[in-house]
Every structure is written in C-alpha cells, then in structure tokens.
Design an enzyme around this catalytic site. Structure first.
Site, PDB file in Angstrom:
ATOM      1  N   GLY A 207       1.056  -3.708   0.787  1.00 44.58           N
ATOM      2  CA  GLY A 207       0.400  -2.526   1.371  1.00 44.58           C
ATOM      3  C   GLY A 207      -1.081  -2.529   1.037  1.00 44.58           C
ATOM      4  CG  ASN A 208      -3.861  -0.947   3.179  1.00 43.21           C
ATOM      5  OD1 ASN A 208      -4.107   0.255   3.180  1.00 43.21           O
ATOM      6  ND2 ASN A 208      -3.390  -1.576   4.253  1.00 43.21           N
ATOM      7  CG  HIS A 209      -6.137   0.638  -2.623  1.00 41.64           C
ATOM      8  ND1 HIS A 209      -5.273   0.940  -3.639  1.00 41.64           N
ATOM      9  CD2 HIS A 209      -6.689  -0.565  -2.949  1.00 41.64           C
ATOM     10  CE1 HIS A 209      -5.298  -0.012  -4.552  1.00 41.64           C
ATOM     11  NE2 HIS A 209      -6.145  -0.943  -4.152  1.00 41.64           N
ATOM     12  CB  ALA A 275      -6.028   0.175   6.133  1.00 43.84           C
TER      13      ALA A 275
END
Ligand code: PMT
Length: 396
Positions: A207-209, A275
């Site tokens: 995943g990402n932030h 994102a």
C-alpha cells in the site's frame, strides 16, 4: 440569498451596532437570520434590537435564564447554511484559533457544520499585531473564510485597518458564497481518492501513505457547489455522505479501474487524486506466507494506469485532471504525465514542501495546464486547496 439560513455571531466590539443594518439587508434579501451574542456584545447593542430585526430569539447563554432551558449549541451549529462571526474581536479570534469554548458563541463555532465567515474588527495596532495575524492565518488555513478588516476611521480616533467590513460588503460576500454553491449544478464529477492495497496473501498487502483526505476534500467542495459526485475510494478512515454522492469503495488498482471504466463515460469532469500502486504481486498466496527463508522474493507485475485509460477514452466535452506526487523535478515530471496521459490539467504536489502531500491536513499545489501555464498556490488546508482547484476549473 432567499431562504438561506444565516447564523450571526456577534462579539463585543463597537462595530456590533452595525449588525442591525446587516440583519436588515439579509432579511430584505429573503434570508432567515438567527443571532448568538457574547455577553460582552450586549453592552454595544441590545439583544431586543437584534431579536426584533431578525424575528428570532437571540441566544446568549448556555441556558435560557427565563425558563431554565438548555440552549443546544450543537443544534445551533447544525442549523445554518453559513455562520458569520461579525464583528469578531481579537479575543474571540484567539479563542477560535485555539479551541477555547467559554461561551455559547465559541461552543457553537466548535460544533459548526456550515462554512464559517469571520469579519474581524478592532483597533489598527491590535489588528496588525503578530498574534492576531497568526490567529487569522491559522483560521484561514483551516477552512474559515476571512473578510479582512477595512481601512478608515476607528473608534479610538486613529485611522488605519481595523474597521469591520461594511454590512453591504458582508452581504455581497455572502451572496457570492451562495452563488458558488450552485455553480456546478448538473455537472457529474468522477473522483478517485486514497491508496490502493495490492494483496500479497490474506493478511498482507502493498500500500502507500495516502489518507484519502485530498480526494475527499475535493468531493466535498464539488458537492457544496451543486455537482453530483462519484467518488471511487481506496481504503481510508475518511467518511462522507451526501444525497448527490455515490461512494464506491475499492481495494486494488484493478477494482478501481473497473469502477472508473463504468463511470467515466457519463462524467463531465474527472479528477484522479488516488495514489495507485504501480505494481501488484504477480501471485496472491491463498494462505498466510510462513516465515521460513532468510529472504523472500515477491514478483510484481505492472498495474493498469487508470488515469491513462481515462485519457485515452476522453471526449472533447470532458475535462480530465490528474495529480502528480513528486519528490524532485516536480514540474518536469508533471509535464511528462500531463502529455502522456492526455490530461487537461495536472495538480502538482511535492514531498519537498513541508506540510504538503500525504496524510497532512494541508497541501501546497501548483496547477499546470496544457499550454505549460503554471498557477501556484500557498500552503493551505486541503479544504481550501480543493476550493482553489474547483474555482480554477470553473474558468477552464
Ligand atoms: O490522500 P492524501 O493523504 O490526502 O494525500 C494526497 C495525495 C498526495 C495522495 C494526492 O495529493 C496526490 O498527489 N495523488 C496522486 C498520487 C500519485 O500516485 O501520483 P503519481 O504521480 O504516481 O500518479 C500520477 C497520476 O496518475 C495520479 O493522478 C494517479 O491517480 C494516476 N495513476 C497512477 C498510477 C496508476 N496505476 N493509475 C493512475 O490512475
């Protein structure tokens, strides 16, 4: 203005007497007006005057001294289409900027659901003081709208900036605010927001932030201005409900693509703030991968580029806006994405700027159009960034 609910918060400054004129203007334009007064403001204008002009009881205390009833600040905060605090003294500004809640007005401010408009009024040195300016900046950065004090003669006899904006100017500001609330009526907006999660096994993912805040604030801004919104959201803590909102929750880039393919053809505007993970594991393990070897290799394959798909399937009537999150050479990378993905506009944010990008409540953006024109904005709350973007799109 007709039928709009306007809650006026009046604090203890000499300009409080002008609120009588403001109420008359607002009532003539068909607005419904209620007033909350701080106890100090009652020394400058009588509650009876404001109750008579507004044709509504005036609230001053947390409880009604005549009948002992509790005055519900939460209900008051939910009532209006706009909450206008005018005149707003340096003291009330400081309380609002710092979350103080020692009277009905400040308690209602903390509960308010509507846009908040602040018209400060004080002597010129108080207005220019760094504390006041810092409080005004903080309030503005967090989505409050400020009508700056005007220049002129002050109650002290001095001349300078500090006069509350004239009632006509406050009314004109509110009229513009309400006009904006319908300027995207009938438009269909497709938005992506948040991260994507790409499964490794039943318990792990890539995943990402991204928190989803940026995309959700844009959705709110369009909803406030009358648009219908389809929000395709990756996993996030953000919550949003609205009668004109269709919220589609997805996890992976492939699920996001499917939802976009279904909704893009019927949309007027597409804004892609998500994102999206560029790669996903080639294989998803059916069971939790056990810790055995010292090293583990996961083969990744490219995810579909959702924004590129929308760019390839764009008609001349549609407007497509991408985001570019960069860490270096932001404009050059964004220019490349704008062209490659066939966009009309790209919103550039870079992790080089403190307070910008992921997770923060603030962002700093630059807008880059097809003719390489760059429009730059200050660091501000994501709510105000969203408003800047929506304002810009109104004139594209
Ligand atoms: O969610 P927040 O915590 O509020 O943070 C906001 C944000 C930083 C995520 C947001 O402002 C932002 O910059 N979003 C885009 C992040 C990104 O993935 O940028 P990118 O430069 O890698 O992608 C360019 C564009 O292509 C983006 O519009 C992206 O949505 C889109 N894309 C990218 C890859 C892919 N496979 N499909 C896409 O649609």
């Amino acid at each position: 203005m007709k039928g709009k609910r306007i809650l006026l918060g009046i604090t203890g400054g000499i300009a409080a007497y002008k609120i009588a004129f403001l109420i008359r203007i607002l009532k003539k334009k068909g607005a419904e007006v209620k007033c909350i007064m701080t106890p100090a403001s009652c020394d400058f204008i009588s509650p009876l005057t404001l109750a008579t002009l507004s044709e509504n009881p005036v609230s001053i205390d947390f409880w009604n001294r005549q009948n002992g009833e509790w005055v519900n600040h939460v209900d008051l905060g939910m009532w209006p289409d706009v909450f206008v605090i005018a005149p707003c003294t340096a003291s009330t500004l400081a309380k609002m900027a710092n979350g103080f809640c020692d009277n009905l007005l400040t308690a209602t401010y903390l509960s308010a659901k509507s846009p908040v408009v602040i018209a400060p009024a004080m002597d010129l040195d108080m207005y220019a003081h760094f504390s006041t300016q810092k409080n005004l900046d903080l309030l503005a950065a967090n989505g409050n709208r400020i009508i700056p004090a005007e220049e002129g003669e002050l109650a002290s006899g001095l001349i300078g900036q500090g006069r509350m904006a004239e009632p006509e100017n406050i009314a004109a500001y509110l009229e513009q605010l309400f006009e904006k609330q319908t300027d995207f009526a009938g438009k269909k907006v497709l938005l992506t927001a948040g991260p994507t999660y790409e499964k490794i096994d039943p318990v792990r993912f890539i995943g990402n932030h991204s928190s989803g805040k940026m995309g959700y604030r844009i959705a709110e801004s369009f909803l406030q201005r009358g648009a219908s919104v389809v929000l395709i959201s990756g996993p996030t803590q953000e919550k949003l409900t609205h009668t004109r909102l269709e919220l589609i929750s997805v996890e992976s880039a492939e699920e996001m693509l499917k939802a976009v393919q279904q909704h893009w053809p019927a949309s007027d505007i597409g804004i892609f703030a998500a994102a999206v993970a560029d790669y996903r594991p080639k294989q998803v393990a059916g069971q939790k991968i056990k810790k055995k070897e010292e090293e583990l290799t996961i083969t990744l394959v490219k995810n579909p580029d959702i924004l590129s798909w929308a760019g390839q399937n764009k008609t001349d009537q549609q407007l497509l806006v991408g985001f570019a999150l960069e860490t270096n050479d932001a404009i050059a990378h964004a220019q490349d994405k704008l062209k490659r993905k066939n966009l009309d506009l790209i919103v550039v944010n870079t992790l080089e700027d403190e307070g910008a990008g992921f997770k923060n409540d603030t962002n700093r953006i630059q807008l880059l159009d097809k003719h390489n024109k760059i429009t730059s904005f200050e660091l501000k709350s994501k709510a105000l960034v969203a408003e800047d973007l929506v304002n810009y799109l109104k004139h594209v």
